[in-house]
Structure formats: structure tokens, C-alpha cells
Design a protein around this motif. Sequence first.
Motif, short mmCIF file in Angstrom:
data_model
loop_
_atom_site.label_atom_id
_atom_site.label_comp_id
_atom_site.label_asym_id
_atom_site.label_seq_id
_atom_site.Cartn_x
_atom_site.Cartn_y
_atom_site.Cartn_z
N PRO A 22 0.77 -1.09 -0.03
CA PRO A 22 0.02 0.14 -0.11
C PRO A 22 0.88 1.31 -0.10
O PRO A 22 1.78 1.43 0.80
CB PRO A 22 -0.82 -0.20 1.18
CG PRO A 22 -0.14 -0.98 2.23
CD PRO A 22 0.73 -2.05 1.22
N LEU A 23 0.55 2.20 -0.96
CA LEU A 23 1.33 3.27 -0.94
C LEU A 23 0.66 4.57 -0.35
O LEU A 23 1.40 5.31 0.28
CB LEU A 23 1.46 3.80 -2.50
CG LEU A 23 2.07 2.82 -3.25
CD1 LEU A 23 2.08 3.14 -4.81
CD2 LEU A 23 3.50 2.64 -2.94
N CYS A 24 -0.68 4.93 -0.36
CA CYS A 24 -1.19 5.92 0.17
C CYS A 24 -2.88 5.63 0.16
O CYS A 24 -3.35 4.69 -0.48
CB CYS A 24 -1.12 7.28 -0.57
SG CYS A 24 -1.72 7.15 -2.32
N LEU A 25 -3.77 6.48 0.74
CA LEU A 25 -5.13 6.40 0.72
C LEU A 25 -5.70 7.70 0.05
O LEU A 25 -5.20 8.35 0.30
CB LEU A 25 -5.54 6.42 2.31
CG LEU A 25 -5.22 5.11 3.07
CD1 LEU A 25 -5.69 5.11 4.53
CD2 LEU A 25 -5.75 3.62 2.25
N ILE A 26 -6.70 7.35 -0.98
CA ILE A 26 -7.37 8.48 -1.63
C ILE A 26 -8.97 8.09 -1.55
O ILE A 26 -9.07 6.92 -1.27
CB ILE A 26 -6.68 8.65 -2.91
CG1 ILE A 26 -7.06 7.32 -3.87
CG2 ILE A 26 -5.42 9.01 -2.91
CD1 ILE A 26 -6.86 7.51 -5.07
N GLY A 27 -9.62 9.16 -1.87
CA GLY A 27 -11.15 8.87 -2.46
C GLY A 27 -11.19 8.45 -3.80
O GLY A 27 -10.54 8.97 -4.51
N SER A 28 -11.82 7.45 -3.84
CA SER A 28 -12.23 6.86 -5.29
C SER A 28 -13.55 6.17 -5.45
O SER A 28 -14.16 5.97 -4.42
CB SER A 28 -11.19 5.80 -5.64
OG SER A 28 -11.34 5.43 -6.91
N THR A 29 -13.83 5.75 -6.72
CA THR A 29 -15.13 5.19 -6.98
C THR A 29 -14.63 3.68 -6.90
O THR A 29 -15.60 2.84 -7.08
CB THR A 29 -15.93 5.30 -8.10
OG1 THR A 29 -14.83 5.30 -9.35
CG2 THR A 29 -16.39 6.85 -7.99
N LYS A 30 -13.57 3.13 -6.71
CA LYS A 30 -13.05 1.82 -6.80
C LYS A 30 -12.72 1.71 -5.36
O LYS A 30 -12.16 2.41 -4.59
CB LYS A 30 -11.90 1.57 -7.92
CG LYS A 30 -12.26 1.99 -9.20
CD LYS A 30 -11.61 1.08 -10.11
CE LYS A 30 -12.02 1.67 -11.60
NZ LYS A 30 -12.71 0.61 -12.26
N SER A 31 -12.71 0.21 -4.95
CA SER A 31 -12.26 -0.10 -3.53
C SER A 31 -10.80 -0.22 -3.53
O SER A 31 -10.24 -0.08 -2.51
CB SER A 31 -13.13 -1.33 -3.15
OG SER A 31 -12.84 -2.52 -4.07
N GLU A 32 -10.22 -0.52 -4.52
CA GLU A 32 -8.57 -0.72 -4.52
C GLU A 32 -8.32 -0.29 -5.88
O GLU A 32 -8.61 -0.56 -6.74
CB GLU A 32 -8.34 -2.17 -4.14
CG GLU A 32 -6.86 -2.06 -4.17
CD GLU A 32 -6.27 -3.58 -3.62
OE1 GLU A 32 -6.79 -4.23 -2.29
OE2 GLU A 32 -5.79 -4.17 -4.46
#
Length: 71
Positions: A22-32
Amino acid sequence: MPKSNIHPTWFENTPVMCDGKPLCLIGSTKSELQVDIWLANHPFYTDSQVLVDSEGRVEKFMKKYQLDTTD
């Protein structure tokens, strides 16, 4: 009247993964999200970029214009 339930699901903490890490956390429409290139493994940023002069560009230029290389 606007349509209801037309927007995709929003995931607030989507992990961005590269090579299983894992590199970072962002907001997205995909779960990963999976990425192939990241700053840590990009040849330009890791100084592992190799320049290949396959045919000798300078020599080819000198030969083409019949220039002497013994200056």
C-alpha cells in the motif's frame, strides 16, 4: 425531476497499491487501485535509467557528412 441513485459508490479510504504494497489512501469510486509505476520504482527517479546508443549516433553523423573526428 432528477434521477435518483445514479451516482457510483464513493470509497473514502481507497488504498493505492504497487507490487502488493500500500502506498497511500485516496478517495475513489473503486475499492482498491493498482499502479505499475510509482516514484519509488520509476527508472527516472531511481537513477537506473539506461541510455542506449545502439548505432553510435555521433559516428553515424560524422560518417554521413564526411567530417573528420581527429580535431
